[in-house]
Design a protein around this motif. Structure first.
Motif, PDB file in Angstrom:
ATOM      1  N   LYS A 160       0.847  -1.213   0.000  1.00 53.81           N
ATOM      2  CA  LYS A 160       0.000   0.000   0.000  1.00 53.81           C
ATOM      3  C   LYS A 160       0.876   1.254   0.000  1.00 53.81           C
ATOM      4  CE  LYS A 160      -3.770   2.325   2.434  1.00 53.81           C
ATOM      5  NZ  LYS A 160      -3.165   3.654   2.270  1.00 53.81           N
ATOM      6  N   LYS A 161       1.937   1.223   0.799  1.00 50.55           N
ATOM      7  CA  LYS A 161       2.836   2.373   0.876  1.00 50.55           C
ATOM      8  C   LYS A 161       3.463   2.670  -0.493  1.00 50.55           C
ATOM      9  CE  LYS A 161       6.733   1.701   3.001  1.00 50.55           C
ATOM     10  NZ  LYS A 161       7.682   1.433   4.109  1.00 50.55           N
ATOM     11  N   TYR A 162       3.903   1.624  -1.186  1.00 51.44           N
ATOM     12  CA  TYR A 162       4.543   1.836  -2.488  1.00 51.44           C
ATOM     13  C   TYR A 162       3.525   2.239  -3.553  1.00 51.44           C
ATOM     14  CZ  TYR A 162       8.189  -0.704  -0.019  1.00 51.44           C
ATOM     15  OH  TYR A 162       9.108  -1.116   0.914  1.00 51.44           O
ATOM     16  N   ARG A 163       2.338   1.670  -3.497  1.00 52.56           N
ATOM     17  CA  ARG A 163       1.301   2.046  -4.461  1.00 52.56           C
ATOM     18  C   ARG A 163       0.854   3.502  -4.248  1.00 52.56           C
ATOM     19  NH1 ARG A 163      -3.659  -0.777  -5.528  1.00 52.56           N
ATOM     20  NH2 ARG A 163      -3.257  -0.588  -7.758  1.00 52.56           N
ATOM     21  N   ASP A 164       0.752   3.906  -2.983  1.00 58.14           N
ATOM     22  CA  ASP A 164       0.405   5.303  -2.701  1.00 58.14           C
ATOM     23  C   ASP A 164       1.488   6.237  -3.234  1.00 58.14           C
ATOM     24  OD1 ASP A 164      -1.906   4.526  -1.470  1.00 58.14           O
ATOM     25  OD2 ASP A 164      -1.176   4.800   0.589  1.00 58.14           O
ATOM     26  N   GLY A 165       2.748   5.841  -3.071  1.00 56.22           N
ATOM     27  CA  GLY A 165       3.852   6.650  -3.597  1.00 56.22           C
ATOM     28  C   GLY A 165       3.796   6.758  -5.111  1.00 56.22           C
ATOM     29  N   LEU A 166       3.511   5.640  -5.775  1.00 54.13           N
ATOM     30  CA  LEU A 166       3.395   5.660  -7.240  1.00 54.13           C
ATOM     31  C   LEU A 166       2.192   6.495  -7.679  1.00 54.13           C
ATOM     32  CD1 LEU A 166       4.224   1.928  -8.066  1.00 54.13           C
ATOM     33  CD2 LEU A 166       5.636   3.923  -8.598  1.00 54.13           C
ATOM     34  N   LEU A 167       1.133   6.446  -6.900  1.00 54.37           N
ATOM     35  CA  LEU A 167      -0.055   7.238  -7.235  1.00 54.37           C
ATOM     36  C   LEU A 167       0.253   8.736  -7.159  1.00 54.37           C
ATOM     37  CD1 LEU A 167      -2.901   6.421  -8.078  1.00 54.37           C
ATOM     38  CD2 LEU A 167      -3.614   6.704  -5.706  1.00 54.37           C
ATOM     39  N   ASN A 168       1.068   9.120  -6.179  1.00 50.07           N
ATOM     40  CA  ASN A 168       1.486  10.518  -6.075  1.00 50.07           C
ATOM     41  C   ASN A 168       2.320  10.932  -7.297  1.00 50.07           C
ATOM     42  OD1 ASN A 168       0.227  10.979  -3.628  1.00 50.07           O
ATOM     43  ND2 ASN A 168       2.021  10.379  -2.422  1.00 50.07           N
TER      44      ASN A 168
END
Length: 456
Positions: A160-168
């Motif tokens: 989730k942390k990495y996906r949120d970062g990619l979403l940003n």
């Protein structure tokens, strides 16, 4: 998921109790049809999540004396209504109770269907659901601890942390594409490069944990090889601390592969004791020898045994050839007897540990166990705050996500137009979602849950 499912949730065989589980919108109604409470209790008076005593009836036929629990969704394992029936253990009693539930409207559950419903109803993500089967199959304390950690959401939270970062990053790219052409101030793309590299570094670290994870989850696939009568089966028995394999002085006693799991420092060793490698006219023994060669080719570790009390022969040389470019340990057995083996003639690679042992006298066994531990476990294999990838599916997904993110970061650095970066960034984001199940196809989902037992 309109139908109500039922299955036996305990292992087949004699036991103190057996459990039949139902889940679905009609599970409580079916439970009320087949259960008759004792102590003058009326069926409608049974409280939620309170165990009650009574009997299961098929019409007017008494099936078993049981305890039963009705559990109202959504605060259940599947987030559906669940009924659990605790029967007498044994093959017949639980099967009869299950058949009674099926006759009254339930459908036999498919493999892993209870956990699949827990996933589809949002109680677990896919990585947590897969951790359930890892817990069931865990063969060591460390394997169990890692699966518990994943069930509690360690991998889910990382992804989730990495996906949120990619979403940003995607939002940054989308802004640059859609708004800077209208005279808005252009955003600093160095931020994308910096953040992209940090996510990439973290993903690679997680991916690299898969070697540790595989060892913890699946153990070390270890094959014992050697010519007949060098002590292969005796070694298996010694490591397993049980007489698993037949040991005789007759060459060719072991004709098939014998498997045993052994715990060394919290890591499972899957030991394969193989037929002695030699030329033979015996058809059955020859099949065993061929299996030995196949197992040696696929092993994570080869333990090759040679007889110190005999001179090197062609069969020994065949064994030596199997060690080339393989992670191996050489054991020189029967050190209690007169040494007739010229060690120089073995020409063993200097990177391969060589240990003199006497299996009969229990000499060198502890050294062997320590050597295996040192080869595969450098220090503490799992720190308390480390998230490990233990699943080959997750490993493959991370590899694909890393590839796309690398493309995107490299394009940023070389000044490729920013609208060209979006595709690889979005692909990386979507691919990572396959680990948690947020972006996954139904056929893949079905394949994952087919590995589960029916009642879980």
């Amino acid at each position: 998921m309109e139908h109500t499912i039922a299955a036996i949730s305990t292992a087949t065989g004699e036991a103190g109790i057996g459990i039949v589980r139902l889940s679905g919108k009609d599970s409580i109604e079916i439970g009320k049809k087949i259960f008759r409470p004792m102590n003058n209790l009326k069926i409608d008076e049974i409280e939620n999540k309170k165990m009650k005593y009574g009997h299961i009836y098929d019409g007017e036929t008494l099936i078993d004396e049981v305890l039963i629990v009705f559990m109202k969704g959504p605060n259940t394992y599947t987030r559906e209504d669940i009924v659990e029936i605790y029967t007498h253990g044994g093959v017949i009693s639980v099967k009869k109770v299950l058949n009674t539930a099926l006759k009254n409207g339930a459908t036999l559950a498919e493999n892993g269907e209870f956990t699949k419903r827990a996933f589809l109803n949002g109680r677990l993500d896919l990585s947590q659901a897969e951790a359930v089967i890892d817990m069931i199959k865990a063969k060591t304390d460390k394997a169990y601890e890692v699966s518990i950690s994943q069930l509690e959401g360690s991998l889910k939270n990382e992804i989730k942390k990495y996906r949120d970062g990619l979403l940003n990053l995607l939002a940054h790219v989308e802004y640059s594409i859609n708004f800077t052409e209208d005279g808005q101030e252009e955003l600093d793309n160095s931020v994308i490069i910096k953040d992209g590299e940090e996510i990439l570094k973290s993903l690679k670290k997680l991916y690299n944990s898969s070697n540790k994870g595989k060892i913890i989850r699946d153990g070390i696939n270890t094959t014992i090889i050697g010519k007949p009568n060098v002590g292969k089966s005796s070694l298996l028995n010694k490591l397993a601390k049980v007489n698993k394999a037949i040991v005789t002085d007759i060459p060719g006693t072991t004709r098939d592969v014998i498997e045993e799991y052994i715990d060394i420092d919290g890591i499972a060793l899957k030991i394969n004791d193989t037929a002695g490698i030699r030329d033979t006219e015996d058809v059955v023994e020859k099949i065993g020898v061929d299996k030995s060669l196949d197992f040696a080719q696929t092993a994570d570790l080869i333990i090759a045994i040679f007889d110190l009390s005999k001179e090197l022969d062609e069969e020994d040389k065949t064994v030596l050839d199997l060690l080339k470019d393989r992670k191996s340990i050489v054991l020189l057995n029967k050190s209690d007897l007169e040494n007739k083996l010229d060690l120089n003639s073995l020409k063993i690679d200097e990177n391969i540990p060589v240990i003199e042992i006497s299996i009969k006298n229990n000499i060198g066994i502890e050294t062997l166990e320590n050597t295996i531990s040192e080869m595969f476990v450098k220090g503490d294999i799992v720190s308390s705050n480390e998230t490990l990838v233990t699943n080959i599916r997750h490993q493959n997904i991370l590899e694909r996500a890393i590839e796309h993110l690398e493309y995107s970061v490299n394009d940023m650095k070389t000044g490729i137009p920013i609208d060209c970066l979006e595709v690889d960034l979005r692909d990386a984001w979507e691919i990572l979602g396959e680990i948690t199940g947020e972006t996954i196809e139904d056929d893949v989902l079905d394949k994952i849950f087919k590995d589960f037992c029916i009642g879980k």
